[in-house]
Design a protein around this motif. Structure first.
Motif, PDB file in Angstrom:
ATOM      1  N   PRO A 159       0.823  -1.213   0.000  1.00  0.00           N
ATOM      2  CA  PRO A 159       0.000   0.000   0.000  1.00  0.00           C
ATOM      3  C   PRO A 159       0.854   1.259   0.000  1.00  0.00           C
ATOM      4  N   PRO A 160       0.322   2.355  -0.507  1.00  0.00           N
ATOM      5  CA  PRO A 160       1.074   3.609  -0.531  1.00  0.00           C
ATOM      6  C   PRO A 160       1.422   4.086   0.878  1.00  0.00           C
ATOM      7  N   LEU A 161       2.489   4.873   0.972  1.00  0.00           N
ATOM      8  CA  LEU A 161       2.908   5.416   2.260  1.00  0.00           C
ATOM      9  C   LEU A 161       2.054   6.603   2.685  1.00  0.00           C
ATOM     10  N   SER A 162       1.338   7.203   1.767  1.00  0.00           N
ATOM     11  CA  SER A 162       0.487   8.341   2.098  1.00  0.00           C
ATOM     12  C   SER A 162      -0.794   8.251   1.295  1.00  0.00           C
ATOM     13  N   THR A 163      -1.685   9.201   1.530  1.00  0.00           N
ATOM     14  CA  THR A 163      -2.938   9.220   0.776  1.00  0.00           C
ATOM     15  C   THR A 163      -2.800   9.976  -0.532  1.00  0.00           C
ATOM     16  N   THR A 164      -1.614  10.529  -0.805  1.00  0.00           N
ATOM     17  CA  THR A 164      -1.383  11.219  -2.069  1.00  0.00           C
ATOM     18  C   THR A 164      -1.478  10.210  -3.194  1.00  0.00           C
ATOM     19  N   PRO A 165      -2.349  10.462  -4.171  1.00  0.00           N
ATOM     20  CA  PRO A 165      -2.484   9.476  -5.252  1.00  0.00           C
ATOM     21  C   PRO A 165      -1.184   9.305  -6.025  1.00  0.00           C
ATOM     22  N   TRP A 166      -0.892   8.095  -6.367  1.00  0.00           N
ATOM     23  CA  TRP A 166       0.278   7.776  -7.181  1.00  0.00           C
ATOM     24  C   TRP A 166      -0.203   6.960  -8.356  1.00  0.00           C
ATOM     25  N   LEU A 167       0.018   7.467  -9.541  1.00  0.00           N
ATOM     26  CA  LEU A 167      -0.412   6.766 -10.740  1.00  0.00           C
ATOM     27  C   LEU A 167       0.808   6.176 -11.413  1.00  0.00           C
ATOM     28  N   PRO A 168       0.833   4.856 -11.556  1.00  0.00           N
ATOM     29  CA  PRO A 168       1.993   4.255 -12.223  1.00  0.00           C
ATOM     30  C   PRO A 168       2.083   4.713 -13.667  1.00  0.00           C
ATOM     31  N   GLY A 169       3.295   4.886 -14.119  1.00  0.00           N
ATOM     32  CA  GLY A 169       3.523   5.294 -15.502  1.00  0.00           C
ATOM     33  C   GLY A 169       3.564   4.074 -16.401  1.00  0.00           C
ATOM     34  N   ALA A 170       4.606   3.969 -17.147  1.00  0.00           N
ATOM     35  CA  ALA A 170       4.764   2.859 -18.090  1.00  0.00           C
ATOM     36  C   ALA A 170       4.811   1.530 -17.340  1.00  0.00           C
TER      37      ALA A 170
ATOM     38  N   ILE B 178       6.236  -1.280  -7.137  1.00  0.00           N
ATOM     39  CA  ILE B 178       6.030  -0.543  -5.893  1.00  0.00           C
ATOM     40  C   ILE B 178       6.241   0.938  -6.161  1.00  0.00           C
ATOM     41  N   GLU B 179       5.843   1.776  -5.223  1.00  0.00           N
ATOM     42  CA  GLU B 179       6.065   3.212  -5.377  1.00  0.00           C
ATOM     43  C   GLU B 179       7.565   3.491  -5.389  1.00  0.00           C
ATOM     44  N   PRO B 180       8.026   4.404  -6.248  1.00  0.00           N
ATOM     45  CA  PRO B 180       9.452   4.704  -6.303  1.00  0.00           C
ATOM     46  C   PRO B 180      10.048   5.089  -4.947  1.00  0.00           C
ATOM     47  N   ARG B 181       9.305   5.794  -4.123  1.00  0.00           N
ATOM     48  CA  ARG B 181       9.866   6.195  -2.829  1.00  0.00           C
ATOM     49  C   ARG B 181       9.946   5.039  -1.832  1.00  0.00           C
ATOM     50  N   GLN B 182       9.336   3.899  -2.152  1.00  0.00           N
ATOM     51  CA  GLN B 182       9.420   2.726  -1.294  1.00  0.00           C
ATOM     52  C   GLN B 182      10.627   1.839  -1.630  1.00  0.00           C
ATOM     53  N   VAL B 183      11.263   2.103  -2.764  1.00  0.00           N
ATOM     54  CA  VAL B 183      12.358   1.258  -3.244  1.00  0.00           C
ATOM     55  C   VAL B 183      13.521   1.163  -2.258  1.00  0.00           C
ATOM     56  N   PRO B 184      14.039   2.275  -1.722  1.00  0.00           N
ATOM     57  CA  PRO B 184      15.185   2.138  -0.807  1.00  0.00           C
ATOM     58  C   PRO B 184      14.878   1.247   0.398  1.00  0.00           C
ATOM     59  N   ARG B 185      13.699   1.413   0.979  1.00  0.00           N
ATOM     60  CA  ARG B 185      13.331   0.602   2.149  1.00  0.00           C
ATOM     61  C   ARG B 185      13.157  -0.864   1.764  1.00  0.00           C
ATOM     62  N   LYS B 186      12.545  -1.108   0.620  1.00  0.00           N
ATOM     63  CA  LYS B 186      12.323  -2.486   0.174  1.00  0.00           C
ATOM     64  C   LYS B 186      13.650  -3.173  -0.120  1.00  0.00           C
ATOM     65  N   ASN B 187      14.522  -2.520  -0.879  1.00  0.00           N
ATOM     66  CA  ASN B 187      15.811  -3.121  -1.218  1.00  0.00           C
ATOM     67  C   ASN B 187      16.692  -3.309   0.011  1.00  0.00           C
ATOM     68  N   ALA B 188      16.584  -2.396   0.982  1.00  0.00           N
ATOM     69  CA  ALA B 188      17.370  -2.533   2.216  1.00  0.00           C
ATOM     70  C   ALA B 188      16.944  -3.778   2.992  1.00  0.00           C
TER      71      ALA B 188
ATOM     72  N   ALA C  95      14.928   2.305  -9.359  1.00  0.00           N
ATOM     73  CA  ALA C  95      14.461   3.586  -8.830  1.00  0.00           C
ATOM     74  C   ALA C  95      13.041   3.941  -9.275  1.00  0.00           C
ATOM     75  N   ASP C  96      12.588   3.386 -10.410  1.00  0.00           N
ATOM     76  CA  ASP C  96      11.244   3.684 -10.900  1.00  0.00           C
ATOM     77  C   ASP C  96      10.165   2.824 -10.253  1.00  0.00           C
ATOM     78  N   GLY C  97      10.550   1.895  -9.361  1.00  0.00           N
ATOM     79  CA  GLY C  97       9.580   1.034  -8.693  1.00  0.00           C
ATOM     80  C   GLY C  97       9.335  -0.281  -9.415  1.00  0.00           C
ATOM     81  N   CYS C  98       9.957  -0.461 -10.558  1.00  0.00           N
ATOM     82  CA  CYS C  98       9.809  -1.723 -11.286  1.00  0.00           C
ATOM     83  C   CYS C  98      10.793  -2.753 -10.740  1.00  0.00           C
ATOM     84  N   PRO C  99      10.377  -4.020 -10.706  1.00  0.00           N
ATOM     85  CA  PRO C  99      11.336  -5.049 -10.321  1.00  0.00           C
ATOM     86  C   PRO C  99      12.472  -5.070 -11.332  1.00  0.00           C
ATOM     87  N   LEU C 100      13.702  -5.028 -10.817  1.00  0.00           N
ATOM     88  CA  LEU C 100      14.881  -4.923 -11.669  1.00  0.00           C
ATOM     89  C   LEU C 100      15.452  -6.290 -12.026  1.00  0.00           C
TER      90      LEU C 100
END
Length: 85
Positions: free
Chosen positions: A16-27, A45-55, A68-73
């Motif tokens: 789930p998103p970290l905030s209520t701010t809508p996030w629309l996935p791009g490509a 995942i949301e791009p801002r969640q990537v550092p925490r997820k990868n850590a 960094a774009d939230g796509c599985p690499l």
């Protein structure tokens, strides 16, 4: 979106998103798995969640490391078979 290629369909967010701010996935993200196994594709995942997820590292062999774009690499390495000592 019947008939659309699997790679062109939008995926839900993996967490789930970290905030209520809508996030629309791009490509869409490129498939890391064969097309026949597309249901096993790690979710975006949301791009801002990537550092925490990868850590946190890989939670399972079905998990992935994210770009960094939230796509599985790349998929997480498969576990080695158990060795009886």
């Amino acid at each position: 979106m019947l008939g659309a290629p699997v790679s062109a369909q939008h995926q839900p967010l993996a967490v789930p998103p970290l905030s209520t701010t809508p996030w629309l996935p791009g490509a869409t993200c490129p498939l890391l798995v064969p097309l026949k196994d597309s249901v096993l594709q790690p979710l975006r995942i949301e791009p801002r969640q990537v550092p925490r997820k990868n850590a946190g590292g890989c939670l399972s062999a079905a998990d992935a490391l994210y770009g960094a774009d939230g796509c599985p690499l790349r998929p997480c390495p498969r576990a080695l078979p158990n060795l009886d000592l």
